[in-house]
Motif scaffolding. Structure first.
Motif, PDB file in Angstrom:
ATOM      1  N   ARG A 111       0.818  -1.219   0.000  1.00 50.81           N
ATOM      2  CA  ARG A 111       0.000   0.000   0.000  1.00 50.81           C
ATOM      3  C   ARG A 111       0.851   1.268   0.000  1.00 50.81           C
ATOM      4  O   ARG A 111       0.503   2.277   0.597  1.00 50.81           O
ATOM      5  CB  ARG A 111      -0.979   0.009   1.179  1.00 50.81           C
ATOM      6  N   LEU A 112       1.962   1.200  -0.700  1.00 52.60           N
ATOM      7  CA  LEU A 112       2.839   2.363  -0.844  1.00 52.60           C
ATOM      8  C   LEU A 112       2.527   3.084  -2.155  1.00 52.60           C
ATOM      9  O   LEU A 112       2.157   2.450  -3.145  1.00 52.60           O
ATOM     10  CB  LEU A 112       4.303   1.922  -0.837  1.00 52.60           C
ATOM     11  N   LYS A 114       2.908   4.786  -5.759  1.00 52.17           N
ATOM     12  CA  LYS A 114       3.686   4.399  -6.938  1.00 52.17           C
ATOM     13  C   LYS A 114       4.916   5.296  -7.087  1.00 52.17           C
ATOM     14  O   LYS A 114       4.852   6.505  -6.873  1.00 52.17           O
ATOM     15  CB  LYS A 114       2.796   4.508  -8.180  1.00 52.17           C
ATOM     16  N   ASN A 115       6.058   4.669  -7.446  1.00 54.20           N
ATOM     17  CA  ASN A 115       7.311   5.400  -7.682  1.00 54.20           C
ATOM     18  C   ASN A 115       7.676   6.353  -6.538  1.00 54.20           C
ATOM     19  O   ASN A 115       8.059   7.504  -6.765  1.00 54.20           O
ATOM     20  CB  ASN A 115       7.236   6.196  -8.996  1.00 54.20           C
ATOM     21  N   SER A 116       7.566   5.856  -5.303  1.00 53.60           N
ATOM     22  CA  SER A 116       7.786   6.721  -4.147  1.00 53.60           C
ATOM     23  C   SER A 116       8.992   6.335  -3.300  1.00 53.60           C
ATOM     24  O   SER A 116       9.380   7.075  -2.403  1.00 53.60           O
ATOM     25  CB  SER A 116       6.543   6.699  -3.244  1.00 53.60           C
ATOM     26  N   VAL A 117       9.599   5.166  -3.593  1.00 56.31           N
ATOM     27  CA  VAL A 117      10.605   4.595  -2.685  1.00 56.31           C
ATOM     28  C   VAL A 117      11.933   4.347  -3.405  1.00 56.31           C
ATOM     29  O   VAL A 117      11.957   3.862  -4.532  1.00 56.31           O
ATOM     30  CB  VAL A 117      10.085   3.279  -2.074  1.00 56.31           C
ATOM     31  N   ASP A 118      13.039   4.694  -2.722  1.00 54.73           N
ATOM     32  CA  ASP A 118      14.377   4.419  -3.253  1.00 54.73           C
ATOM     33  C   ASP A 118      14.932   3.092  -2.756  1.00 54.73           C
ATOM     34  O   ASP A 118      15.673   2.416  -3.468  1.00 54.73           O
ATOM     35  CB  ASP A 118      15.345   5.540  -2.842  1.00 54.73           C
ATOM     36  N   LEU A 119      14.581   2.718  -1.518  1.00 55.87           N
ATOM     37  CA  LEU A 119      15.092   1.474  -0.940  1.00 55.87           C
ATOM     38  C   LEU A 119      14.017   0.814  -0.086  1.00 55.87           C
ATOM     39  O   LEU A 119      13.426   1.459   0.783  1.00 55.87           O
ATOM     40  CB  LEU A 119      16.323   1.752  -0.065  1.00 55.87           C
ATOM     41  N   ALA A 120      13.796  -0.460  -0.346  1.00 55.41           N
ATOM     42  CA  ALA A 120      12.902  -1.260   0.496  1.00 55.41           C
ATOM     43  C   ALA A 120      13.771  -2.087   1.433  1.00 55.41           C
ATOM     44  O   ALA A 120      14.574  -2.917   0.987  1.00 55.41           O
ATOM     45  CB  ALA A 120      12.033  -2.168  -0.362  1.00 55.41           C
ATOM     46  N   PHE A 121      13.635  -1.844   2.713  1.00 54.05           N
ATOM     47  CA  PHE A 121      14.418  -2.504   3.756  1.00 54.05           C
ATOM     48  C   PHE A 121      13.533  -3.598   4.338  1.00 54.05           C
ATOM     49  O   PHE A 121      12.467  -3.325   4.901  1.00 54.05           O
ATOM     50  CB  PHE A 121      14.791  -1.449   4.809  1.00 54.05           C
ATOM     51  N   ILE A 122      13.962  -4.875   4.196  1.00 51.30           N
ATOM     52  CA  ILE A 122      13.121  -6.002   4.628  1.00 51.30           C
ATOM     53  C   ILE A 122      13.946  -6.915   5.533  1.00 51.30           C
ATOM     54  O   ILE A 122      14.724  -7.745   5.059  1.00 51.30           O
ATOM     55  CB  ILE A 122      12.594  -6.812   3.410  1.00 51.30           C
ATOM     56  N   CYS A 123      13.796  -6.744   6.841  1.00 52.54           N
ATOM     57  CA  CYS A 123      14.597  -7.523   7.786  1.00 52.54           C
ATOM     58  C   CYS A 123      13.764  -8.561   8.529  1.00 52.54           C
ATOM     59  O   CYS A 123      12.836  -8.203   9.265  1.00 52.54           O
ATOM     60  CB  CYS A 123      15.278  -6.596   8.783  1.00 52.54           C
ATOM     61  N   ASP A 124      14.107  -9.822   8.344  1.00 52.44           N
ATOM     62  CA  ASP A 124      13.426 -10.954   8.986  1.00 52.44           C
ATOM     63  C   ASP A 124      11.913 -10.867   8.822  1.00 52.44           C
ATOM     64  O   ASP A 124      11.146 -11.223   9.722  1.00 52.44           O
ATOM     65  CB  ASP A 124      13.801 -11.044  10.477  1.00 52.44           C
ATOM     66  N   THR A 125      11.499 -10.389   7.660  1.00 52.37           N
ATOM     67  CA  THR A 125      10.077 -10.202   7.373  1.00 52.37           C
ATOM     68  C   THR A 125       9.632 -10.941   6.120  1.00 52.37           C
ATOM     69  O   THR A 125       8.470 -11.338   6.015  1.00 52.37           O
ATOM     70  CB  THR A 125       9.753  -8.696   7.202  1.00 52.37           C
ATOM     71  N   TYR A 126      10.561 -11.141   5.177  1.00 50.29           N
ATOM     72  CA  TYR A 126      10.138 -11.746   3.908  1.00 50.29           C
ATOM     73  C   TYR A 126       9.461 -13.099   4.133  1.00 50.29           C
ATOM     74  O   TYR A 126       8.482 -13.423   3.469  1.00 50.29           O
ATOM     75  CB  TYR A 126      11.319 -11.897   2.935  1.00 50.29           C
ATOM     76  N   HIS A 127       9.961 -13.878   5.084  1.00 55.38           N
ATOM     77  CA  HIS A 127       9.350 -15.193   5.317  1.00 55.38           C
ATOM     78  C   HIS A 127       7.943 -15.074   5.891  1.00 55.38           C
ATOM     79  O   HIS A 127       7.226 -16.075   5.992  1.00 55.38           O
ATOM     80  CB  HIS A 127      10.245 -16.074   6.206  1.00 55.38           C
ATOM     81  N   THR A 135       2.614  -9.184  -3.053  1.00 59.18           N
ATOM     82  CA  THR A 135       3.326  -8.180  -2.259  1.00 59.18           C
ATOM     83  C   THR A 135       4.513  -7.616  -3.032  1.00 59.18           C
ATOM     84  O   THR A 135       4.754  -6.402  -3.038  1.00 59.18           O
ATOM     85  CB  THR A 135       3.802  -8.790  -0.927  1.00 59.18           C
ATOM     86  N   LEU A 136       5.255  -8.501  -3.706  1.00 58.05           N
ATOM     87  CA  LEU A 136       6.394  -8.048  -4.505  1.00 58.05           C
ATOM     88  C   LEU A 136       5.951  -7.194  -5.689  1.00 58.05           C
ATOM     89  O   LEU A 136       6.643  -6.242  -6.067  1.00 58.05           O
ATOM     90  CB  LEU A 136       7.207  -9.249  -4.995  1.00 58.05           C
ATOM     91  N   ALA A 137       4.798  -7.521  -6.274  1.00 57.47           N
ATOM     92  CA  ALA A 137       4.283  -6.713  -7.390  1.00 57.47           C
ATOM     93  C   ALA A 137       3.988  -5.291  -6.906  1.00 57.47           C
ATOM     94  O   ALA A 137       4.297  -4.307  -7.594  1.00 57.47           O
ATOM     95  CB  ALA A 137       3.021  -7.350  -7.969  1.00 57.47           C
ATOM     96  N   SER A 138       3.407  -5.179  -5.708  1.00 54.74           N
ATOM     97  CA  SER A 138       3.111  -3.844  -5.172  1.00 54.74           C
ATOM     98  C   SER A 138       4.399  -3.104  -4.826  1.00 54.74           C
ATOM     99  O   SER A 138       4.489  -1.886  -4.968  1.00 54.74           O
ATOM    100  CB  SER A 138       2.207  -3.951  -3.934  1.00 54.74           C
ATOM    101  N   LEU A 139       5.405  -3.854  -4.392  1.00 58.74           N
ATOM    102  CA  LEU A 139       6.693  -3.250  -4.060  1.00 58.74           C
ATOM    103  C   LEU A 139       7.420  -2.796  -5.325  1.00 58.74           C
ATOM    104  O   LEU A 139       8.054  -1.731  -5.345  1.00 58.74           O
ATOM    105  CB  LEU A 139       7.539  -4.259  -3.282  1.00 58.74           C
ATOM    106  N   HIS A 140       7.314  -3.583  -6.371  1.00 56.99           N
ATOM    107  CA  HIS A 140       7.920  -3.219  -7.655  1.00 56.99           C
ATOM    108  C   HIS A 140       7.330  -1.907  -8.159  1.00 56.99           C
ATOM    109  O   HIS A 140       8.048  -1.029  -8.679  1.00 56.99           O
ATOM    110  CB  HIS A 140       7.689  -4.339  -8.668  1.00 56.99           C
ATOM    111  N   GLU A 141       6.043  -1.757  -7.980  1.00 57.15           N
ATOM    112  CA  GLU A 141       5.356  -0.533  -8.400  1.00 57.15           C
ATOM    113  C   GLU A 141       5.772   0.662  -7.543  1.00 57.15           C
ATOM    114  O   GLU A 141       5.899   1.780  -8.024  1.00 57.15           O
ATOM    115  CB  GLU A 141       3.837  -0.733  -8.314  1.00 57.15           C
ATOM    116  N   ALA A 142       5.996   0.409  -6.244  1.00 62.55           N
ATOM    117  CA  ALA A 142       6.339   1.488  -5.321  1.00 62.55           C
ATOM    118  C   ALA A 142       7.771   1.989  -5.494  1.00 62.55           C
ATOM    119  O   ALA A 142       8.061   3.160  -5.257  1.00 62.55           O
ATOM    120  CB  ALA A 142       6.135   1.023  -3.882  1.00 62.55           C
TER     121      ALA A 142
END
Length: 205
Positions: A111-112, A114-127, A135-142
């Motif tokens: 829910r970010l 579009k084109n708003s983020v330079d770095l996605a920080f994902i720590c012990d969360t991907y699992h 989720t990755l599709a929405s992140l790709h868009e963001a």
């Protein structure tokens, strides 16, 4: 389709007690807590950047990320738990940090904007991504073009990892990296720092 039904059940409990999770997440002896400053330092975040902490949890990394981006930058603290986000918002107010925005995500979308983020920080969360493809599709868009994913997750190796990791974490590094690459990201490197976790970098072309 869910890749691991129930993985976030404890977080979605309306009776969730934030302090219990603070004690669990923010404690000495937890590798990512002990090395949190170095983990952020190795991310190479530039002043003025916009960073999204995906699965920000109790906010362990949020102040460090806010320092890294500086007053001209922004941090999106993203989580599925309203009580975690309320804690992060309260701490940001106490500390006078105006560069932190909380975002209540869903199991299928960050829910970010579009084109708003330079770095996605994902720590012990991907699992904990129950629907990684969505989720990755929405992140790709963001992420902006050239934007990166900085992924930290548990090493999962049969015969080496603990029973807890083998049962809790659905797959190892190769599977997770493959899913991220399939979502349109290019793997660009590895950061050698931790013993129980790996750190990988991916870029959106």
């Amino acid at each position: 389709q869910s890749v691991k039904p129930g993985i976030n059940k404890s977080f979605l409990d309306p009776k969730l007690e934030v302090n219990a999770w603070v004690e669990r997440f923010e404690r000495e002896g937890r590798e990512v807590f002990d090395h949190r400053a170095k983990i952020v330092e190795r991310a190479g975040i530039k002043a003025g950047a916009t960073v999204a902490d995906i699965g920000a949890g109790t906010g362990m990394f949020v102040p460090l990320l806010a320092e890294a981006v500086g007053k001209q930058g922004n941090v999106f603290a993203v989580d599925i738990v309203p009580k975690f986000l309320a804690r992060i918002k309260g701490q940001a107010k106490e500390q006078g940090r105006k560069n932190i925005t909380t975002v209540l995500c869903s199991g299928k979308s960050t829910r970010l904007p579009k084109n708003s983020v330079d770095l996605a920080f994902i720590c012990d969360t991907y699992h904990h991504f129950e629907y990684p493809a969505q989720t990755l599709a929405s992140l790709h868009e963001a992420l902006r073009p050239g934007g990166e994913i900085y992924l930290i997750d548990f090493k999962r190796v049969k015969g080496e990892s603990s029973d807890w990791i083998l049962n809790h974490v659905r797959a190892g590094e190769a599977v997770f990296a493959g899913e991220i690459e399939a979502a349109g990201f290019k793997r660009i490197g590895r950061v050698k720092l931790l013993k129980d976790n790996y750190i990988l970098r991916f870029r959106k072309p």
